[in-house]
Design an enzyme around this catalytic site. Structure first.
Site, PDB file in Angstrom:
ATOM      1  N   SER A 134       0.834  -1.201   0.000  1.00 33.71           N
ATOM      2  CA  SER A 134       0.000   0.000   0.000  1.00 33.71           C
ATOM      3  C   SER A 134       0.874   1.260   0.000  1.00 33.71           C
ATOM      4  O   SER A 134       1.564   1.516  -0.983  1.00 33.71           O
ATOM      5  CB  SER A 134      -0.981  -0.047   1.176  1.00 33.71           C
ATOM      6  OG  SER A 134      -1.999   0.900   1.026  1.00 33.71           O
ATOM      7  N   HIS A 170      -4.652  -1.469  -4.105  1.00 34.10           N
ATOM      8  CA  HIS A 170      -6.028  -1.854  -3.738  1.00 34.10           C
ATOM      9  C   HIS A 170      -6.989  -1.598  -4.899  1.00 34.10           C
ATOM     10  O   HIS A 170      -8.096  -1.093  -4.722  1.00 34.10           O
ATOM     11  CB  HIS A 170      -6.486  -1.090  -2.489  1.00 34.10           C
ATOM     12  CG  HIS A 170      -5.527  -1.169  -1.351  1.00 34.10           C
ATOM     13  ND1 HIS A 170      -5.069  -2.370  -0.843  1.00 34.10           N
ATOM     14  CD2 HIS A 170      -4.898  -0.188  -0.624  1.00 34.10           C
ATOM     15  CE1 HIS A 170      -4.229  -2.130   0.151  1.00 34.10           C
ATOM     16  NE2 HIS A 170      -4.103  -0.826   0.294  1.00 34.10           N
TER      17      HIS A 170
END
Length: 244
Positions: A134, A170
């Site tokens: 991330s 994501h």
């Protein structure tokens, strides 16, 4: 035993819930360790939790995960002060640097204060595998989009730039990620952008994307770029890794 060339593994994954401990390292973390080429001893990983505020419980979970996997984990904290008096040396002595998710904007600001960019570049150039999830993925690129500033995704373009692309994480699990990346590529805020679904990692040798890998089934990676007045997305099928 450094990797034989500069290597980055940029992911939207890497962990799974453990049976006896809070979390375990999943296949993406193990793949980053494998790429380091270490053998004959326990791999050395430096865990950097800046993006989540160097939380003590997260450090504990990661150290436990390392013990479970046979990986020696050292946590590099920057709050309230650096936990090492030789941060460049710590990074250079690692096989893998794994950067945690959280606020990429805050991560980049704190790294800038402590001048971590040159130390990360030196480690990368020496063959230390740089990796993360991330925020710990976006940081290696030119930038991406982030919820660091609030629920509405906004661009961040002051990342380390070791890789000359944008990065989208994501990509399949947050509905606003894909349209935001397309908009930012379309208006020129981001260059060609490489994106990963949850459970997918992007592997780079030097600045070349050499493959996508996955620790779960049915996921994809994507290249988003401008073609004339259009934004074009190309799917890359990941190679499925064997789960540890």
């Amino acid at each position: 035993m450094p990797a034989d060339q500069p290597t980055i593994v940029a992911t939207s994954g890497g962990y799974r819930y453990g049976e006896r401990i809070r979390l375990e390292f999943n296949a993406l973390v193990h793949h980053a360790v494998d790429l380091s080429g270490v053998h004959g001893r326990r791999p050395r990983m430096t865990f950097v939790g800046t993006a989540s505020g160097d939380q003590a419980h997260a450090n504990h979970w990661i150290v436990q995960a390392g013990q479970h996997a046979g990986i020696e984990v050292t946590c590099l904290d920057l709050f309230p002060m650096p936990s090492s008096d030789d941060v460049p040396g710590l990074l250079l002595g690692s096989d893998v640097v794994w950067v945690q998710g959280g606020s990429v904007a805050n991560l980049l600001a704190v790294w800038a204060v402590h001048d971590l960019g040159p130390a990360m570049r030196a480690a990368w150039e020496s063959g230390v595998v740089l990796a993360g999830v991330s925020a710990g993925s976006i940081c290696w690129f030119v930038g991406g989009c982030t919820d660091s500033f609030g629920p509405e995704l906004r661009p961040v373009t002051n990342a380390l730039g070791l890789l000359p692309y944008g990065n989208g994480v994501h990509y399949d699990s947050e509905a606003s990620r894909r349209p935001t990346i397309h908009r930012l590529v379309g208006n020129g805020t981001l260059p060609v952008t490489h994106c990963s679904d949850d459970g997918v990692g992007l592997v780079y040798h030097g600045t070349e994307l050499v493959e996508a890998v996955a620790e779960v089934d049915g996921k994809g990676a994507y290249v988003v770029e401008r073609s004339g007045a259009e934004v074009v997305e190309t799917r890359i099928e990941p190679r499925r890794l064997k789960n540890p």
